[in-house]
Design an enzyme around this catalytic site. Structure first.
Site, mmCIF file in Angstrom:
data_model
loop_
_atom_site.group_PDB
_atom_site.id
_atom_site.type_symbol
_atom_site.label_atom_id
_atom_site.label_comp_id
_atom_site.label_asym_id
_atom_site.label_seq_id
_atom_site.Cartn_x
_atom_site.Cartn_y
_atom_site.Cartn_z
ATOM 1 C CB SER A 1 -0.932 -0.067 1.221
ATOM 2 O OG SER A 1 -1.977 0.858 1.165
ATOM 3 C CG ASP B 1 -5.607 -3.540 -4.463
ATOM 4 O OD1 ASP B 1 -6.266 -2.559 -4.084
ATOM 5 O OD2 ASP B 1 -4.436 -3.770 -4.086
ATOM 6 C CG HIS C 1 -5.307 -2.472 -0.652
ATOM 7 N ND1 HIS C 1 -4.367 -2.373 -1.645
ATOM 8 C CD2 HIS C 1 -4.872 -1.661 0.354
ATOM 9 C CE1 HIS C 1 -3.394 -1.534 -1.266
ATOM 10 N NE2 HIS C 1 -3.681 -1.107 -0.051
#
Length: 299
Positions: free
Chosen positions: A177, A232, A288
């Site tokens: 991320s 994602d 994600h």
């Protein structure tokens, strides 16, 4: 983990589907499936990336539960961050992988300051002190650059210490991320200041970090693998119409569970993230955090 920033970037991502430049008519290399052994080889680094979400007190003593137990021989050297104004990070040596590990925490939705950083999509040239010799035409997300700069000198020192202590010849930088974006910038930064070792960057759920010149620089200088999970949304933001481009090195986990290597920058095949998730409204935020070969990111 980019929950609030997704709202602020949704419109720009949707627009980017129509506003992105038309792909060049070039022959791409074939998309190829990874073997079971190739997938398994990423697993230690997935756990290292997940461990970056753990409190620095636990990564410094390597007592962070399942994430630490998965790489039980790891020798921590330094850790830091507060998970808000500075993302968690740690540095150490993995005897089993024979590499220094640098790991960065991703966005924590409980820390609004980190979320706000994600939403800052303006580009800027790389700091010439941190990134000497890189052209000013190479531009990156200003929020990501700011985050990387906060820990750059401390991490450089820790990596140098670890290399010396273990006679290391390899450095691997990981993150998920926001941590993936910081890790990619570290992957550019560290080789400019350390010689005599090889560098590799392995990241998960990577947002676009910079412009075309940045993507080209990464392709020419960095060993990068960025792994995207199913639908994602984070790897398709910031939008391409804002001038952002992914470097090469994508591995996409398909709905079937197969992992495929997607050659080129922003590969538009529906087997790769750009083709599979053409806009934010066709994404699934729950993808994600994983699973990445059964590993869910977080501590």
């Amino acid at each position: 983990m980019f929950t609030l920033s997704l709202l602020s970037l949704a419109l720009s991502s949707a627009l980017s589907v129509q506003a992105a430049p038309a792909p060049e008519v070039v022959k791409r290399q074939s998309i190829t499936a990874l073997s079971t052994s190739q997938i398994s080889a990423f697993r230690p680094f997935t756990f290292f990336a997940s461990a970056a979400y753990c409190n620095p007190n636990t990564t410094l003593t390597w007592s962070c539960g399942a994430n630490c137990a998965a790489n039980a021989d790891f020798i921590p050297v330094a850790s830091g961050g507060d998970g808000g104004s500075v993302q968690f990070w740690y540095v150490g040596f993995s005897p089993s992988q024979q590499t220094v590990i640098v790991a960065h925490q991703g966005t924590n939705t409980s820390q609004i300051e980190a979320i706000a950083t994600d939403a800052d999509v303006f580009q800027e040239s790389l700091d010439s002190t941190l990134f000497p010799g890189i052209s000013s035409s190479v531009e990156v997300h200003s929020g990501f650059a700011s985050e990387q700069a906060k820990t750059a000198s401390t991490i450089l020192s820790a990596v140098q210490t670890t290399i010396a202590a273990h006679s290391a010849t390899k450095v691997t930088i990981v993150g998920h991320s926001l941590g993936a974006a910081i890790a990619l910038l570290d992957g550019v930064f560290l080789p400019l200041h350390i010689s005599g070792v090889t560098f590799r960057t392995v990241v998960y759920g990577l947002p676009r970090v910079g412009n075309q010149a940045f993507a080209n620089y990464v392709d020419s200088h960095i060993s990068l693998t960025h792994i995207n999970n199913k639908e994602d949304p984070i790897p398709i933001v910031p939008g391409r119409f804002l001038g952002y481009v992914h470097p090469s090195g994508e591995v996409h986990i398909m709905d079937s569970g197969s992992w495929v290597s997607c050659p080129g920058q922003d590969n538009g095949s529906d087997e790769c993230i750009v083709g599979d998730v053409p806009n934010i409204f066709e994404s699934d935020e729950s993808d994600h955090d994983g699973p990445y070969d059964t590993v869910e990111m977080g501590c």
